[in-house]
Enzyme design. Structure first.
Site: not given
Ligand SMILES: O=c1ccn([C@@H]2O[C@H](COP(=O)(O)OP(=O)(O)O[C@H]3O[C@H](CO)[C@H](O)[C@H](O)[C@H]3O)[C@@H](O)[C@H]2O)c(=O)[nH]1
Length: 254
Positions: A58, A85, A110, A150, A174, A178
């Site tokens: 993402n 991971l 998420k 979260s 989801y 968490k």
């Molecule tokens: O299995 C995975 C899934 C996702 N990602 C990466 O993890 C990152 C997640 O970033 P997002 O922008 O999607 O998420 P946010 O920073 O907005 O959200 C963060 O804060 C949220 C709080 O609601 C959740 O805790 C979530 O897990 C955490 O990444 C992305 O780069 C995605 O590529 C991985 O490396 N491995």
């Protein structure tokens, strides 16, 4: 700029202020994501050396180029490993690069709606990744962990603002991933008190970096932030984000 994936990354020395700090290395999982990029930039500016592991599910590498640029001379202290991971060999390879002082764990799926339609994907991804990470951390004697949980673990609070002792009531897969991850971490800490673990339960964090350029460009991010304005778009209302640091502090940002 050519990115360095883990096959290309060599153990490296930190520059500048980081050397004075005795090269404190932080591993940031999901560091290419929205909260991750802002956190990584702040870490770099504070003089830490950072390795990101992210599968770019993402996010995109462009976000990391922006972070490097904004970090100026400290940008050299950022390394990126494209990895998953859920594949323990990817985690092991990262830990072979460096001895990490701490890990900040953002990586995870998420999307609430998707978690309802694809629960196994969420349970499998979000739990196996955490178990692999903590297992490898433990084997490498790295027991300092900040987990991006979260506020969803509170469900639908009857009153706001809700406090940390508010009853936990998850309402979707989801949220359950968490809470399960939090439970895993509580159990690990119970079994081995050397672990120091912080759980962050934020509500909707929003906004863009003061410098203007969006750090993170994921699918649909534009819906959430006006570039450079610091304003937020969510039902046309300003939202507040609460960052809860264990039982200690709470930070609010508009
Ligand atoms: O299995 C995975 C899934 C996702 N990602 C990466 O993890 C990152 C997640 O970033 P997002 O922008 O999607 O998420 P946010 O920073 O907005 O959200 C963060 O804060 C949220 C709080 O609601 C959740 O805790 C979530 O897990 C955490 O990444 C992305 O780069 C995605 O590529 C991985 O490396 N491995």
């Amino acid at each position: 700029m050519v990115s360095k994936h883990w096959l290309e990354v060599e153990p490296m020395e930190c520059n500048g202020e980081a050397q004075e700090r005795k090269q404190r290395w932080i591993l940031v999982t999901g560091g290419a994501g929205y909260i991750g990029t802002h956190t990584v930039l702040q870490l770099l500016m504070e003089g830490y050396c950072v390795v990101i592991i992210d599968n770019l599910d993402n996010s995109c590498e462009e976000a990391l180029h922006r972070v490097r640029k904004l970090a100026g001379e400290f940008g050299e202290n950022l390394k990126f490993v494209k990895g998953d991971l859920c594949k323990v060999e990817d985690v092991l390879k990262v830990f072979k690069l460096h001895r990490f002082d701490a890990v900040i764990h953002f990586a995870g799926l998420k999307a609430v709606g998707e978690s309802v339609s694809k629960p196994l994907r969420y349970y499998s991804n979000n739990l196996i990744s955490t178990i692999n990470l903590m297992d490898v951390m433990s084997k490498n004697n790295c027991k300092n962990l900040v987990f991006s949980s979260s506020a969803t673990v509170y469900g639908q609070p009857e009153c706001v603002p809700c406090t940390e002792d508010y009853p936990l009531h998850v309402m979707n897969p989801y949220g359950r991933t968490k809470l399960f991850n939090e439970d895993i971490m509580r159990d690990v800490h119970h079994a081995d008190s050397e672990w120091k673990i912080v759980l962050l339960r934020y509500f909707n964090p929003v906004g863009s970096h003061p410098s203007g350029p969006r750090l993170h460009s994921c699918h649909g991010f534009g819906k959430w932030s006006y570039e450079g304005s610091g304003q937020t778009l969510h039902n046309s209302r300003h939202r507040m984000c609460n960052l809860q640091f264990g039982n200690r502090e709470r930070h609010h940002c508009a």
